[in-house]
Design an enzyme around this catalytic site. Structure first.
Site, PDB file in Angstrom:
ATOM      1  N   GLY A 184      49.367  -6.127 -50.340  1.00 56.12           N
ATOM      2  CA  GLY A 184      48.426  -6.637 -51.338  1.00 56.12           C
ATOM      3  C   GLY A 184      47.023  -6.136 -51.078  1.00 56.12           C
ATOM      4  O   GLY A 184      46.816  -5.196 -50.312  1.00 56.12           O
ATOM      5  N   ASN A 185      46.044  -6.742 -51.732  1.00 53.92           N
ATOM      6  CA  ASN A 185      44.647  -6.352 -51.506  1.00 53.92           C
ATOM      7  C   ASN A 185      43.753  -7.580 -51.666  1.00 53.92           C
ATOM      8  O   ASN A 185      44.222  -8.663 -51.991  1.00 53.92           O
ATOM      9  CB  ASN A 185      44.245  -5.222 -52.467  1.00 53.92           C
ATOM     10  CG  ASN A 185      44.387  -5.629 -53.910  1.00 53.92           C
ATOM     11  OD1 ASN A 185      43.688  -6.516 -54.380  1.00 53.92           O
ATOM     12  ND2 ASN A 185      45.321  -5.004 -54.621  1.00 53.92           N
TER      13      ASN A 185
END
Ligand code: CTP
Length: 413
Positions: free
Chosen positions: A213-214
């Site tokens: 993810g980020n």
């Protein structure tokens, strides 16, 4: 009596006779506590749900429902004339019909006819009533005259049923009121535009408990959606893993991965006038998510093989060009170094009309309340937006979009 100064912004809070009237108490409280002078004008039916003493105590102002109270002050003219904003919440099907027809049979409808400031309706009713052709026609009429009619939220309605028709939450109504107030008579300049905004950060599953993810919080995308709705646009927000409340008037489509987002955006794009890709989309995903949780085995961990995700933005530009659609497409670029050079190269590569370039990392952009950016235009312009609230950057983006998209068109019912 209220001790708010005479110079404070004057808001008329119209309250219709619906069960959601109780939520207007919280909206009223937020407005008064943030320094607005609020005059509550309930309908007679609204008082069956929340009584006059509550409105009077929370606003610090007298409360009247008919034109026969305090006649010497000519309230049916004066209240509307002196308002900086009229906000009707909840707006029932009946109020929308009366406003569209120009009836004036109580203080609220008189006020709506005399107001020359922005007027925002926040409808709440059962789904069938909202979807009825009569209501659709009334909403279209009000919008064509410059009023902002926020689409209701989806969710639990009175009783056991759920559907579209809920009044948005008071905190989000407050934001819509604040945004309409600060734009003044230019409030509904995006009326008639259909916009799709993506927000948040996609997650690519490694196994049932882990993902790639980020750090995107979704705040900038949500600010874009919130400000567009407050300026009268019909907004769909494709949101990847965002834990923020739904902005008032915005239809939210939750997604998880880049491929989910590509699918959701593809379903919305054809009818849209403006597409804004503010989401942080993962460029790569694990080739296949493992079906059960990966365990430590004592051996060296197996490498995760990656596959490339579709470039949604580039795909939208290609679809538009192939189909010859009159769409404005906006991209974002998150860069850590050589920000402008990378931005210009990305604008050319992606082929979008505007690219909002911001510096990320070192506490900037991700998860913060503020943002700062340069907006690059395909024609060659570069517009600096100094550090400030994400709503300000969003408004600047919409200003540039409005310049390109041309005058707003009336909505057909
Ligand atoms: N974007 C997209 N689909 C992807 C990756 C990015 O639609 N698979 C969009 C983003 O929403 C953003 C723009 O493309 O509007 C630029 O995203 P960014 O991550 O900065 O660029 P990349 O294309 O991933 O390029 P690079 O990683 O080389 O910087």
């Amino acid at each position: 009596m209220s001790d708010t100064p005479e110079s404070a912004p004057r808001v008329v809070l119209g309250v219709g006779g619906g069960i959601a009237a109780y939520k207007a108490c919280e909206l009223l409280r937020r407005l008064t506590e943030s320094g607005h002078r609020v005059r509550v004008v309930p309908t007679g039916d609204a008082l069956r749900f929340v009584g006059e003493p509550t409105w009077a105590a929370l606003s610090g102002q007298p409360v009247a429902t008919t034109v026969w109270d305090g006649v010497h002050e000519v309230p049916h003219v004066r209240i509307g004339q002196s308002a900086d904003l009229v906000f009707v919440a909840p707006a029932t099907a009946n109020i929308l019909a009366k406003a569209a027809a120009g009836l004036a049979d109580d203080l609220l409808t008189n006020t709506l006819l005399t107001a020359r400031c922005p007027v925002v309706f926040a409808p709440a009713m059962h789904t069938e009533m909202w979807e009825h052709p009569a209501t659709r026609q009334n909403v279209a009429t009000l919008r064509s005259r410059g009023a902002i009619v926020l689409d209701p939220a989806e969710g639990r309605l009175t009783g056991a049923d759920t559907g579209r028709g809920r009044l948005p939450e008071p905190a989000e109504l407050f934001e819509a009121a604040r945004l309409a107030l600060r734009r003044g008579t230019a409030a509904a300049d995006l009326s008639g535009l259909r916009v799709v905004v993506s927000a948040g950060g996609t997650r690519e599953a490694i196994d049932p408990v882990r993902f790639i993810g980020n750090h995107s919080s979704g705040r900038q995308g949500y600010a874009l959606a919130r400000t567009a709705a407050a300026r009268g646009a019909a907004v769909t927000l494709v949101a990847a893993n965002v834990s923020l409340p739904d902005p008032a008037g915005v239809r939210v489509v939750p997604v998880e991965s880049a491929r989910d987002m590509a699918e959701a955006v593809a379903a919305e794009r054809a009818g849209a006038d403006v597409l804004v890709m503010a989401a942080a989309v993962a460029d790569f995903r694990p080739v296949a998510a493992v079906g059960s949780k990966i365990k430590k085995s004592g051996d060296a961990p197996a490498p995760i093989e990656l596959a490339e995700n579709p470039d949604i933005l580039a795909g939208l530009v290609a679809d538009r060009d192939r189909e010859g659609l009159a769409q404005t497409i906006v991209g974002f670029a998150a860069e850590t170094d050589d920000v402008l050079a990378h931005g210009k190269a990305k604008l050319a590569r992606k082929g979008c009309d505007l690219l909002v370039v911001n510096r990320v990392g070192g506490g900037l952009a991700f998860g913060t309340e503020d943002n700062q950016a340069v907006i690059l235009a395909s024609g060659g312009g570069a517009f600096e937006v100094p550090r400030g609230p994400k709503d300000d950057l969003a408004d600047r983006v919409w200003d540039l979009v409005a310049d390109r998209a041309g005058p707003a068109r009336p909505e057909s019912p």
